[in-house]
Each structure stands twice: as C-alpha cells, then as structure tokens.
Design a protein around this motif. Structure first.
Motif, short mmCIF file in Angstrom:
data_model
loop_
_atom_site.label_atom_id
_atom_site.label_comp_id
_atom_site.label_asym_id
_atom_site.label_seq_id
_atom_site.Cartn_x
_atom_site.Cartn_y
_atom_site.Cartn_z
N VAL A 1 -10.46 -11.05 12.16
CA VAL A 1 -9.95 -10.06 11.19
C VAL A 1 -9.25 -8.92 11.95
CG1 VAL A 1 -10.61 -8.41 9.38
CG2 VAL A 1 -11.64 -10.67 9.42
N TYR B 1 -5.20 -7.98 11.53
CA TYR B 1 -4.75 -6.70 10.96
C TYR B 1 -4.50 -5.63 12.01
CZ TYR B 1 -5.94 -8.89 6.53
OH TYR B 1 -5.98 -9.74 5.46
N PHE C 1 0.52 -9.56 7.31
CA PHE C 1 0.16 -9.13 5.96
C PHE C 1 1.40 -8.86 5.11
CE2 PHE C 1 -1.29 -5.42 3.28
CZ PHE C 1 -1.95 -6.21 2.36
N GLN D 1 2.61 -10.33 1.54
CA GLN D 1 2.97 -9.46 0.41
C GLN D 1 4.35 -9.83 -0.14
OE1 GLN D 1 2.64 -5.62 2.40
NE2 GLN D 1 0.88 -5.06 1.15
N GLU E 1 -9.96 5.29 -0.56
CA GLU E 1 -9.60 3.88 -0.49
C GLU E 1 -10.03 3.31 0.86
OE1 GLU E 1 -5.50 2.44 -0.77
OE2 GLU E 1 -6.31 0.46 -1.21
N CYS F 1 -7.22 -0.19 3.32
CA CYS F 1 -5.95 0.06 2.59
C CYS F 1 -4.80 -0.80 3.08
CB CYS F 1 -5.56 1.53 2.73
SG CYS F 1 -5.20 2.00 4.44
N GLY F 2 -4.95 -1.46 4.26
CA GLY F 2 -3.82 -2.21 4.81
C GLY F 2 -2.68 -1.25 5.13
N MET G 1 -3.12 -0.16 11.27
CA MET G 1 -2.83 0.07 9.84
C MET G 1 -2.86 1.58 9.55
SD MET G 1 -2.14 -2.74 8.34
CE MET G 1 -2.53 -4.46 8.06
N ASP H 1 -14.83 2.03 8.84
CA ASP H 1 -15.38 0.70 8.53
C ASP H 1 -16.20 0.87 7.26
OD1 ASP H 1 -17.00 -1.61 8.34
OD2 ASP H 1 -16.97 -1.89 10.51
N ASN I 1 -9.63 -2.93 -2.26
CA ASN I 1 -8.86 -4.06 -2.81
C ASN I 1 -8.65 -5.15 -1.79
OD1 ASN I 1 -8.64 -2.92 -5.30
ND2 ASN I 1 -6.67 -1.93 -4.89
N HIS I 2 -8.97 -6.37 -2.20
CA HIS I 2 -8.70 -7.55 -1.36
C HIS I 2 -9.20 -7.37 0.07
CE1 HIS I 2 -6.27 -8.67 -4.77
NE2 HIS I 2 -6.15 -9.87 -4.24
N VAL J 1 -15.38 -8.66 5.22
CA VAL J 1 -16.41 -7.80 5.81
C VAL J 1 -17.62 -8.65 6.21
CG1 VAL J 1 -17.95 -5.87 5.28
CG2 VAL J 1 -15.60 -5.85 4.43
#
Ligand SMILES: C[S@@+](CC[C@H](N)C(=O)[O-])C[C@H]1O[C@@H](n2cnc3c(N)ncnc32)[C@H](O)[C@@H]1O
Length: 266
Positions: free
Chosen positions: A10, A14, A20, A24, A55, A58-59, A86, A106, A123-124, A129
């Motif tokens: 992960v 990211y 990502f 999108q 949030e 958040c990406g 990010m 985190d 979100n998503h 996790v």
C-alpha cells in the motif's frame, strides 16, 4: 500477487498519485453515470457553518479540488493521508486556504483528542488498512456525539467480481481480484462498523462501465495494488480474452458496485 491491505504494498502504491490518477481517469472517462461518484458523495455530507471535518486517506484530494468553493464559511477542514507524497500533493493545492490543514495521519492512530470532529470521512481506503477495527475505534473516538462518519467503498458484485471471473477463465490459478476477501466492502462493512456504531445506513450509487478498447482495461489492472509487483509478460493474451466480451457494437459492458456507509455516533 499482493493483498489489498499489505502495508508495504500500500505504501509503494500510494507514494505518489501516478497509479491512482490513472484509475481515477479511467473511471471518469468510461463510467456511464456522468453525475459522478464524487458529486453524489459530496451531496450526502451534512456540512454546516463552523463544522470541523477530518478526512482520512484523502489520496490526491481530488474531492476538495472540485468542492472547496462550495463549503460554508468558517468550516475547519483537516485533510490527511498516511502517505507523505499524497500530503505534499494536497498541500500545494491549499496553500492559500487558511481554514485547511493538511496532515500525515494513519487512521489507526489519529493524533486528535476525543470528540474533536463533527464529520469524519474515509473514502475508499478502509480496505487498505491492516487493522480495520482499530481504525473504526479511532474514528469513533475523535467524533463528537451526533457526529457523522462517511465511508465509501466497493461492493462484491461489481468491477472486481467481473475481473476475478475473467482471470479465473484465463488461468484458474489467478484470483487477484477476489473482493470477497477484502476487509471492508459494501457486503461486510456494516458488520465492521457495528462494533462501534449503532446508527448505520448504506447507500449505493448506480453505475457501470462501457469500454471499447480492451488494452485500456489491461492498463487499469496493472495500476492496482494487487498486480503492481507482477510481470506483464505473464499475461500475454489477456487483452484478447477481455475482447471476447465485446457486443455487436464492439463495447464491453462491466458492472460497478460502489456506495457508502453513513454512521452516526450516539
Ligand atoms: C484508493 S485511495 C482513496 C483516496 C481518496 N479517499 C478517494 O476516494 O479518492 C486510498 C488512500 O488511502 C491511503 N491510506 C492507506 N492506508 C492508510 C492508513 N492506514 N491511514 C491513512 N491513509 C491510508 C493511501 O495512501 C491512499 O492515498
């Protein structure tokens, strides 16, 4: 192959938003519901003047690119992700917004006091996790009483199910997209949330994908966490295998199942 919630994979996935963003763009371009999932999701948020929002995961923060200007006055917004890359991307977008803080957090260890936020959004991201129960405990802890948690995710009857079936037909040992094993989906998410929340609602966004170029589909697959470490040469013929699903107009129709949970702390 790697798992959706393998921490090392992960982190690699990211470290920036290059993979990502490709995913999108794919969904924005080939989804048939043009209202857009982000608009649908934003419509649900009960944001008020003075509201404190957190949030998590958040990406690249694309939601706020489009929606920051719609926020009521005096909202305090903390946008966060555990990826430094990010966070740097999102920071650049909000340099002039005094009411926005961008933080590296985190979700399993949120550095805020109990009952700080009116709204928490994840979100998503919960399926990435390692300890989803700990994440939900932390979210619940930092929410005020009557605060609302919004968590979008995928369902088990959509795009991933389609991909998994196609892979199994292609080679029965390949079950890379077995979403039934994911730790937070529209199917099992309520059970996860019920450990901390009593008042939970689930809503689905109706959508599907129409695509005419099977190669674009294969490109999408190699941007995913579960395929990122694999050699593309192992998959010669996969594009042609997808092409078998084309209708008489040359279109591949793929279901999507996507939605969100809304949980209120009482
Ligand atoms: C699929 S992206 C979703 C981004 C954004 N929420 C959206 O819906 O467009 C998942 C994000 O969650 C982040 N993430 C994964 N595990 C996390 C964790 N334990 N805590 C915080 N963020 C995490 C990743 O770095 C990535 O940016």
């Amino acid at each position: 192959m790697s798992e959706m919630n393998n921490k090392d994979d992960v982190i690699i996935q990211y470290k920036n938003d290059s993979k990502f963003k490709k995913r999108q763009n794919f969904h924005d371009k080939y989804s048939i519901n043009k209202y857009g999932f982000r608009n649908w999701m934003f419509d649900k948020y009960k944001i008020f003047d003075g509201c404190k929002i957190l949030e998590l995961g958040c990406g690249n923060g694309i939601m706020w690119d489009e929606k920051y200007k719609e926020l009521p006055q005096n909202v305090e917004l903390v946008i966060s992700d555990f990826s430094e890359g990010m966070c740097n991307i999102v920071k650049q977008k909000h340099l002039e917004h005094n009411n926005v803080q961008v933080e590296q957090i985190d979700i399993q260890k949120i550095p805020y006091k109990d009952e700080t936020f009116d709204i928490v959004i994840a979100n998503h991201m919960l399926y990435h996790v390692s300890d989803v129960d700990k994440a939900i405990e932390e979210v619940h802890r930092v929410l005020k009483n009557n605060g609302i948690f919004y968590a979008s995710t995928l369902g088990t009857n959509g795009f991933q199910k389609y991909l998994n079936q196609k892979f199994e037909e292609f080679n029965s040992n390949m079950n890379y997209f077995n979403i039934e094993n994911w730790s937070f989906t529209l199917k099992n998410g309520k059970e996860v949330l019920e450990k901390k929340f009593n008042n939970i609602q689930m809503d689905e966004y109706k959508d599907s994908i129409e695509i005419s170029d099977e190669n674009v589909l294969v490109e999408w697959i190699f941007t995913s966490v579960v395929m990122q470490n694999l050699d593309k040469n192992q998959f010669k013929g996969l594009a042609q295998h997808f092409a078998k699903d084309k209708d008489e107009k040359g279109i591949i129709h793929i279901p999507k199942q996507i939605g969100c949970f809304i949980a209120i702390k009482d």
